[in-house]
Motif scaffolding. Structure first.
Motif, PDB file in Angstrom:
ATOM      1  N   ALA A   9       1.337  -9.257   0.791  1.00  0.00           N
ATOM      2  CA  ALA A   9       2.616  -9.160   0.686  1.00  0.00           C
ATOM      3  C   ALA A   9       3.421  -9.133  -0.505  1.00  0.00           C
ATOM      4  CB  ALA A   9       3.233 -10.127   1.761  1.00  0.00           C
ATOM      5  N   TRP A  10       2.918  -9.968  -1.241  1.00  0.00           N
ATOM      6  CA  TRP A  10       3.276 -10.250  -2.946  1.00  0.00           C
ATOM      7  C   TRP A  10       2.987  -8.994  -3.802  1.00  0.00           C
ATOM      8  CZ3 TRP A  10       0.681  -9.664  -7.492  1.00  0.00           C
ATOM      9  CH2 TRP A  10       1.338  -9.923  -8.653  1.00  0.00           C
ATOM     10  N   TYR A  11       1.805  -8.439  -3.163  1.00  0.00           N
ATOM     11  CA  TYR A  11       1.481  -7.082  -3.974  1.00  0.00           C
ATOM     12  C   TYR A  11       2.453  -5.955  -3.904  1.00  0.00           C
ATOM     13  CZ  TYR A  11      -1.148  -2.942  -5.182  1.00  0.00           C
ATOM     14  OH  TYR A  11      -1.649  -1.858  -5.909  1.00  0.00           O
ATOM     15  N   SER A  12       2.731  -5.810  -2.549  1.00  0.00           N
ATOM     16  CA  SER A  12       3.736  -4.915  -1.815  1.00  0.00           C
ATOM     17  C   SER A  12       5.144  -4.966  -2.418  1.00  0.00           C
ATOM     18  CB  SER A  12       3.901  -4.941  -0.407  1.00  0.00           C
ATOM     19  OG  SER A  12       2.806  -4.763   0.387  1.00  0.00           O
ATOM     20  N   ALA A  13       5.505  -6.155  -2.893  1.00  0.00           N
ATOM     21  CA  ALA A  13       6.724  -6.361  -3.491  1.00  0.00           C
ATOM     22  C   ALA A  13       6.694  -6.183  -4.949  1.00  0.00           C
ATOM     23  CB  ALA A  13       7.533  -7.607  -3.219  1.00  0.00           C
ATOM     24  N   VAL A  37      -6.800  -2.538  -0.204  1.00  0.00           N
ATOM     25  CA  VAL A  37      -5.588  -2.569  -0.020  1.00  0.00           C
ATOM     26  C   VAL A  37      -4.795  -2.818  -1.411  1.00  0.00           C
ATOM     27  CG1 VAL A  37      -5.972  -4.314   1.783  1.00  0.00           C
ATOM     28  CG2 VAL A  37      -5.634  -5.513  -0.365  1.00  0.00           C
ATOM     29  N   VAL A  38      -5.423  -2.404  -2.518  1.00  0.00           N
ATOM     30  CA  VAL A  38      -4.921  -2.343  -3.822  1.00  0.00           C
ATOM     31  C   VAL A  38      -4.766  -0.854  -4.184  1.00  0.00           C
ATOM     32  CG1 VAL A  38      -5.212  -3.002  -6.359  1.00  0.00           C
ATOM     33  CG2 VAL A  38      -5.988  -4.713  -4.496  1.00  0.00           C
ATOM     34  N   ILE A  39      -5.724  -0.174  -4.652  1.00  0.00           N
ATOM     35  CA  ILE A  39      -5.872   1.217  -5.206  1.00  0.00           C
ATOM     36  C   ILE A  39      -4.882   2.145  -4.411  1.00  0.00           C
ATOM     37  CG2 ILE A  39      -6.976   3.108  -6.286  1.00  0.00           C
ATOM     38  CD1 ILE A  39      -6.859   0.340  -8.008  1.00  0.00           C
ATOM     39  N   PRO A  40      -5.388   2.178  -2.996  1.00  0.00           N
ATOM     40  CA  PRO A  40      -5.082   3.398  -2.107  1.00  0.00           C
ATOM     41  C   PRO A  40      -3.423   3.243  -1.944  1.00  0.00           C
ATOM     42  CG  PRO A  40      -7.168   2.485  -1.233  1.00  0.00           C
ATOM     43  CD  PRO A  40      -6.775   1.405  -2.348  1.00  0.00           C
ATOM     44  N   PRO A  41      -2.915   1.872  -1.645  1.00  0.00           N
ATOM     45  CA  PRO A  41      -1.419   2.042  -1.686  1.00  0.00           C
ATOM     46  C   PRO A  41      -0.748   2.220  -2.875  1.00  0.00           C
ATOM     47  CG  PRO A  41      -2.637   0.046  -0.585  1.00  0.00           C
ATOM     48  CD  PRO A  41      -3.496   0.647  -1.226  1.00  0.00           C
ATOM     49  N   ALA A  42      -1.252   1.959  -3.778  1.00  0.00           N
ATOM     50  CA  ALA A  42      -0.690   2.059  -5.111  1.00  0.00           C
ATOM     51  C   ALA A  42      -0.433   3.777  -5.266  1.00  0.00           C
ATOM     52  CB  ALA A  42      -1.476   1.601  -6.423  1.00  0.00           C
ATOM     53  N   VAL A  43      -1.666   4.351  -4.926  1.00  0.00           N
ATOM     54  CA  VAL A  43      -1.739   5.939  -5.006  1.00  0.00           C
ATOM     55  C   VAL A  43      -0.874   6.405  -3.944  1.00  0.00           C
ATOM     56  CG1 VAL A  43      -3.202   7.953  -4.884  1.00  0.00           C
ATOM     57  CG2 VAL A  43      -4.144   5.954  -5.833  1.00  0.00           C
ATOM     58  N   PHE A  44      -0.890   5.945  -2.871  1.00  0.00           N
ATOM     59  CA  PHE A  44       0.190   6.736  -1.814  1.00  0.00           C
ATOM     60  C   PHE A  44       1.530   6.501  -2.608  1.00  0.00           C
ATOM     61  CE2 PHE A  44       3.027   5.235   1.328  1.00  0.00           C
ATOM     62  CZ  PHE A  44       3.136   6.608   2.234  1.00  0.00           C
ATOM     63  N   VAL A  45       1.879   5.529  -3.280  1.00  0.00           N
ATOM     64  CA  VAL A  45       3.318   5.324  -3.650  1.00  0.00           C
ATOM     65  C   VAL A  45       3.423   6.342  -4.854  1.00  0.00           C
ATOM     66  CG1 VAL A  45       4.745   3.840  -5.174  1.00  0.00           C
ATOM     67  CG2 VAL A  45       3.631   3.024  -3.200  1.00  0.00           C
ATOM     68  N   ALA A  46       2.553   6.508  -5.543  1.00  0.00           N
ATOM     69  CA  ALA A  46       2.411   7.315  -6.798  1.00  0.00           C
ATOM     70  C   ALA A  46       2.601   8.999  -6.192  1.00  0.00           C
ATOM     71  CB  ALA A  46       1.217   7.233  -7.438  1.00  0.00           C
ATOM     72  N   GLY A  47       2.000   9.117  -4.969  1.00  0.00           N
ATOM     73  CA  GLY A  47       2.116  10.603  -4.527  1.00  0.00           C
ATOM     74  C   GLY A  47       3.419  10.869  -3.991  1.00  0.00           C
TER      75      GLY A  47
END
Length: 217
Positions: A9-13, A37-47
């Motif tokens: 939850a902290w990472y998402s924010a 739960v670290v790299i894929p969400p960040a790449v999704f946001v970057a995409g």
């Protein structure tokens, strides 16, 4: 909520290169935390579309830096494991693994022994291959430290393995569009595929060398 849920939850924010590196350092140390739960969400946001400014400040062109930040974090976590193993020694490492704190970190002497046996069987290259194997990934740096593996080779194989694994996670994040159920489902299958491909390449080189030696004789 568990500690892992709170971290997610902290990472998402607070998604940033620093938080990516920090969480991947945790994942690569003896503290259990899923890299999925670290790299894929960040790449999704970057995409997401470059024209729409993301609250995280991550842009599509920076996917490579997401991978590099994750790799740097993984390397830091691995160095911590390596250094503690060298400093504490085998007896204390095994005692810690069987302690209450060790169990909270999902450690046990059996898991450490499994990682140590894997390291003894495959040698220094295990610090590369081990990055793709669940249950071994977070612990492979411990037997490397206990065996006092050459630090330069340890850094090289660990960085290479972490970089390839993070590229796999980045690809999953892009293809799965951030859907964690798909990422978790296919991350294991891809890691197995990488190990098989790597093993086939090594076997090919060994066979080629044996054939060359036989011809010379």
């Amino acid at each position: 909520m568990t500690l892992i849920d709170n971290l997610i939850a902290w990472y998402s924010a607070h998604m940033s290169y620093a938080s990516i590196a920090g969480l991947m350092a945790i994942e690569s140390s003896f503290i259990p935390f899923p890299s999925e739960v670290v790299i894929p969400p960040a790449v999704f946001v970057a995409g997401e579309e470059a024209s729409s400014l993301c609250t995280t400040g991550i842009y599509p062109i920076d996917v490579l830096f997401i991978v590099l930040a994750g790799t740097l974090g993984a390397l830091i976590g691995a160095i911590i494991n390596y250094g503690l193993s060298v400093w504490l020694g085998r007896i204390i490492v095994y005692k810690f693994a069987d302690s209450k704190l060790g169990h909270l970190c999902l450690l046990s002497s059996e898991k450490v022994q499994k990682a140590e046996e894997y390291f003894k069987e495959h040698g220094k290259v295990s610090t590369f291959v081990g990055r793709f194997i669940p249950g071994i990934r977070q612990l492979i740096s411990i037997p490397a430290g206990l065996a006092r593996m050459h630090f330069g080779w340890f850094l090289f194989y660990t960085f290479l393995g972490a970089f390839v694994w993070n590229c796999v996670l980045a690809l999953l994040g892009y293809v799965a569009h951030g859907q964690m159920n798909l990422i978790k489902e296919y991350s294991h299958e891809l890691s197995v595929a990488i190990v098989i491909i790597f093993g086939a390449v090594i076997a090919w080189f060994v066979v080629k060398k044996l054939i060359s030696s036989a011809r010379k004789q």
